[in-house]
Design a protein around this motif. Sequence first.
Motif, PDB file in Angstrom:
ATOM      1  N   PHE A  47      50.010   5.008 -35.259  1.00 11.30           N
ATOM      2  CA  PHE A  47      49.918   4.863 -36.721  1.00 11.30           C
ATOM      3  C   PHE A  47      49.490   3.451 -37.119  1.00 11.30           C
ATOM      4  CE2 PHE A  47      51.775   8.998 -37.018  1.00 11.30           C
ATOM      5  CZ  PHE A  47      51.358   9.469 -38.260  1.00 11.30           C
ATOM      6  N   ILE A  48      49.776   2.455 -36.284  1.00 15.01           N
ATOM      7  CA  ILE A  48      49.253   1.098 -36.546  1.00 15.01           C
ATOM      8  C   ILE A  48      47.726   1.138 -36.493  1.00 15.01           C
ATOM      9  CG2 ILE A  48      49.056  -1.251 -35.608  1.00 15.01           C
ATOM     10  CD1 ILE A  48      52.029  -1.011 -34.757  1.00 15.01           C
TER      11      ILE A  48
ATOM     12  N   PHE B 231      41.517   6.879 -31.274  1.00 14.16           N
ATOM     13  CA  PHE B 231      41.342   7.979 -30.328  1.00 14.16           C
ATOM     14  C   PHE B 231      42.048   7.694 -29.001  1.00 14.16           C
ATOM     15  CE2 PHE B 231      38.896   9.916 -26.833  1.00 14.16           C
ATOM     16  CZ  PHE B 231      39.126  11.259 -27.128  1.00 14.16           C
ATOM     17  N   MET B 232      41.887   6.470 -28.487  1.00 17.79           N
ATOM     18  CA  MET B 232      42.496   6.137 -27.188  1.00 17.79           C
ATOM     19  C   MET B 232      44.019   6.081 -27.283  1.00 17.79           C
ATOM     20  SD  MET B 232      40.149   6.226 -25.059  1.00 17.79           S
ATOM     21  CE  MET B 232      41.325   5.936 -23.736  1.00 17.79           C
ATOM     22  N   THR B 233      44.555   5.577 -28.416  1.00 17.04           N
ATOM     23  CA  THR B 233      46.008   5.551 -28.588  1.00 17.04           C
ATOM     24  C   THR B 233      46.548   6.971 -28.691  1.00 17.04           C
ATOM     25  OG1 THR B 233      45.721   3.467 -29.791  1.00 17.04           O
ATOM     26  CG2 THR B 233      47.900   4.466 -29.871  1.00 17.04           C
ATOM     27  N   PHE B 234      45.773   7.842 -29.365  1.00 15.28           N
ATOM     28  CA  PHE B 234      46.133   9.261 -29.463  1.00 15.28           C
ATOM     29  C   PHE B 234      46.199   9.888 -28.063  1.00 15.28           C
ATOM     30  CE2 PHE B 234      44.958  13.775 -30.213  1.00 15.28           C
ATOM     31  CZ  PHE B 234      46.014  14.133 -31.049  1.00 15.28           C
ATOM     32  N   CYS B 235      45.239   9.549 -27.202  1.00 12.57           N
ATOM     33  CA  CYS B 235      45.233  10.045 -25.818  1.00 12.57           C
ATOM     34  C   CYS B 235      46.470   9.553 -25.065  1.00 12.57           C
ATOM     35  CB  CYS B 235      43.980   9.585 -25.077  1.00 12.57           C
ATOM     36  SG  CYS B 235      42.468  10.330 -25.717  1.00 12.57           S
ATOM     37  N   THR B 236      46.862   8.299 -25.316  1.00 11.69           N
ATOM     38  CA  THR B 236      48.027   7.715 -24.633  1.00 11.69           C
ATOM     39  C   THR B 236      49.299   8.497 -24.940  1.00 11.69           C
ATOM     40  OG1 THR B 236      46.976   5.542 -24.767  1.00 11.69           O
ATOM     41  CG2 THR B 236      49.309   5.552 -24.245  1.00 11.69           C
ATOM     42  N   VAL B 237      49.419   9.009 -26.170  1.00 16.28           N
ATOM     43  CA  VAL B 237      50.595   9.827 -26.539  1.00 16.28           C
ATOM     44  C   VAL B 237      50.774  10.965 -25.533  1.00 16.28           C
ATOM     45  CG1 VAL B 237      51.555  11.397 -28.284  1.00 16.28           C
ATOM     46  CG2 VAL B 237      50.441   9.272 -29.004  1.00 16.28           C
ATOM     47  N   PHE B 238      49.658  11.530 -25.071  1.00 20.22           N
ATOM     48  CA  PHE B 238      49.720  12.691 -24.184  1.00 20.22           C
ATOM     49  C   PHE B 238      49.818  12.322 -22.703  1.00 20.22           C
ATOM     50  CE2 PHE B 238      47.834  14.145 -28.126  1.00 20.22           C
ATOM     51  CZ  PHE B 238      48.613  15.259 -28.395  1.00 20.22           C
TER      52      PHE B 238
ATOM     53  N   ALA C 296      58.716   8.336 -40.279  1.00 22.52           N
ATOM     54  CA  ALA C 296      59.090   6.954 -39.902  1.00 22.52           C
ATOM     55  C   ALA C 296      57.844   6.143 -39.562  1.00 22.52           C
ATOM     56  CB  ALA C 296      60.054   6.971 -38.722  1.00 22.52           C
ATOM     57  N   ALA C 297      56.925   6.742 -38.776  1.00 21.22           N
ATOM     58  CA  ALA C 297      55.733   6.007 -38.332  1.00 21.22           C
ATOM     59  C   ALA C 297      54.725   5.805 -39.471  1.00 21.22           C
ATOM     60  CB  ALA C 297      55.071   6.734 -37.165  1.00 21.22           C
ATOM     61  N   PHE C 298      54.518   6.848 -40.295  1.00 27.28           N
ATOM     62  CA  PHE C 298      53.561   6.700 -41.403  1.00 27.28           C
ATOM     63  C   PHE C 298      54.093   5.740 -42.457  1.00 27.28           C
ATOM     64  CE2 PHE C 298      52.011   8.207 -45.638  1.00 27.28           C
ATOM     65  CZ  PHE C 298      50.709   7.767 -45.499  1.00 27.28           C
ATOM     66  N   GLY C 299      55.383   5.850 -42.769  1.00 22.15           N
ATOM     67  CA  GLY C 299      55.965   5.005 -43.815  1.00 22.15           C
ATOM     68  C   GLY C 299      56.074   3.549 -43.427  1.00 22.15           C
ATOM     69  N   SER C 300      56.124   3.269 -42.119  1.00 23.99           N
ATOM     70  CA  SER C 300      56.344   1.881 -41.677  1.00 23.99           C
ATOM     71  C   SER C 300      55.210   1.326 -40.815  1.00 23.99           C
ATOM     72  CB  SER C 300      57.671   1.789 -40.910  1.00 23.99           C
ATOM     73  OG  SER C 300      58.751   2.100 -41.756  1.00 23.99           O
ATOM     74  N   SER C 301      54.941   1.973 -39.670  1.00 21.49           N
ATOM     75  CA  SER C 301      53.940   1.442 -38.730  1.00 21.49           C
ATOM     76  C   SER C 301      52.541   1.435 -39.337  1.00 21.49           C
ATOM     77  CB  SER C 301      53.942   2.263 -37.440  1.00 21.49           C
ATOM     78  OG  SER C 301      55.237   2.317 -36.900  1.00 21.49           O
ATOM     79  N   PHE C 302      52.212   2.482 -40.104  1.00 21.57           N
ATOM     80  CA  PHE C 302      50.903   2.572 -40.760  1.00 21.57           C
ATOM     81  C   PHE C 302      50.647   1.326 -41.618  1.00 21.57           C
ATOM     82  CE2 PHE C 302      48.344   3.621 -44.471  1.00 21.57           C
ATOM     83  CZ  PHE C 302      47.256   4.285 -43.936  1.00 21.57           C
ATOM     84  N   GLN C 303      51.694   0.885 -42.332  1.00 20.08           N
ATOM     85  CA  GLN C 303      51.547  -0.280 -43.215  1.00 20.08           C
ATOM     86  C   GLN C 303      51.248  -1.556 -42.446  1.00 20.08           C
ATOM     87  OE1 GLN C 303      54.284  -0.859 -46.549  1.00 20.08           O
ATOM     88  NE2 GLN C 303      55.468   0.708 -45.518  1.00 20.08           N
ATOM     89  N   TYR C 304      51.883  -1.674 -41.258  1.00 11.63           N
ATOM     90  CA  TYR C 304      51.647  -2.838 -40.412  1.00 11.63           C
ATOM     91  C   TYR C 304      50.153  -2.933 -40.111  1.00 11.63           C
ATOM     92  CZ  TYR C 304      51.744  -5.459 -35.925  1.00 11.63           C
ATOM     93  OH  TYR C 304      51.506  -6.334 -34.901  1.00 11.63           O
ATOM     94  N   GLY C 305      49.565  -1.832 -39.608  1.00  9.70           N
ATOM     95  CA  GLY C 305      48.143  -1.828 -39.292  1.00  9.70           C
ATOM     96  C   GLY C 305      47.271  -2.051 -40.518  1.00  9.70           C
TER      97      GLY C 305
END
Length: 500
Positions: A168-169, A326-333, A23-32
């Motif tokens: 993914f954005i 990197f920082m958004t990846f950290c936020t996931v955790f 869902a995130a790669f197919g949609s949010s990735f495109q937004y970014g």
Amino acid sequence: MEPQEQEKKGRLTLVLALATLIAAFGSSFQYGYNVSAVNSPSELMQQFYNDTYFERSGELINSFSLTLLWSVTVSMFPFGGFLGSLLVGPLVNKFGRKGALLFNNIFSIVPAILMGCSKVAKSFEIIIASRLLVGICAGVSSNVVPMYLGELAPKNLRGALGVVPQLFITVGILAAQLLGLRNALANEDGWPILLGLTGVPAALQLLFLPFFPESPRYLLIQKKNESAAGKALQKLRGWKDVNSEMAEIQREDEAEKAAGSISVWKLFRLKSLRWQLISIIILMAGQQLSGVNAIYYYADQIYLSAGVNSNDVQYVTAGTGAVNVFMTFCTVFVVELWGRRLLLLLGFSTCIIACGVLTVALALQDTISWMPYVSIVCVIIYVIGHALGPSPIPALIITEIFLQSSRPAAYMVGGSVHWLSNFIVGLVFPFIQVGLGPYSFIVFAVICLLTTIYIFMVVPETKGRSFIEINQIFTKKNRVSEEIPEKEELKDLPPTTSQF
């Protein structure tokens, strides 16, 4: 509930993980990707506009008209995003959350093909129309993906999965920056391919997402299909006994029956949703008006003034994009450890300090030799702060503070505010920059400060709470339990142990 069982209930199953990624790669990735894709080849594309016009008329486009054409090309994307936000409610109610994402791929694959062929077709009008269509795609997906993932996730993973779309954005922005390097696709032959690649994630989503479950809440509450909802939950959780979670969704359904499906117009009139509505408007406006796009807009200039070679600026910009990822990846955790409220307060406060120091650094950079380096540090600190809270958390909050009947309308309002604010910043910032110069960041610091004060005063912590428990907090804030009888059952519900 036994601690062991509780641990089991909160696990990330393979089905849930793959559904989130697709869902995130197919949609949010495109937004970014589409936010950033036109930045690198902008000069080449403007040259193409001029050459095409010259072939048709024998004249070159004058400087003002070319600037206007390019502004329209760039701003069609956020304008399309605004239009896409208006489609969210009808799409998710008619097709479901997963169905809306699948339908939305039309607005990506068609313009991707058109943009890829624009140079061969010798038509810049195709690019402008396609930017509107990919904007609509981003407007729908930026609202539907957080809603879908928020409804799929157990409550102890809702924050982490809710941040994945924003991750993914940022990956999409970085991918466009890397592919947009001059020795990659930002060249005479490569830029149509750079624009057309946005259709690849959409095609992959169209291929794989049908194999994953629809939102159980949508199936049970809106479609009244208890059997399908049960099967979807079993698939997502990885075990057969989903009775407690089904009971939780049914209690929410009963509590919401009196309200019915809530339109945007009704949302603005309901006193019982007043503080929720004000909160999402302020969070979404604060997110976009805090200067994040302006920082990126200004970054190249800051790097150049710090002595970075003009050919190397593209690499430094990509480096800033990598910090963002990197920082958004950290936020996931950390979102489930620190909570949403703390991350928002920490993020906006960091942005205030970065904007304040950046203003001083820009004002003094011609008089003090090392000031440009302070400017670079401020840009990076600002990006870190925004990635911690203001970027990822507001869309997650919308899922959490609204119940099923009002959630689509809430996303339409939040999405509209998000994209209109984005559009306004893109339109107004160049004029603010001319008028205020380095002092333009004071405006953004003030907006960040006001948003921080509001969050501190009003927005509650939603970490680890069910949707009904969060609704109870706002029921007290709105002081409506006596006036709205149908909300009484929310007030008296016992503490829930379900996964939502």
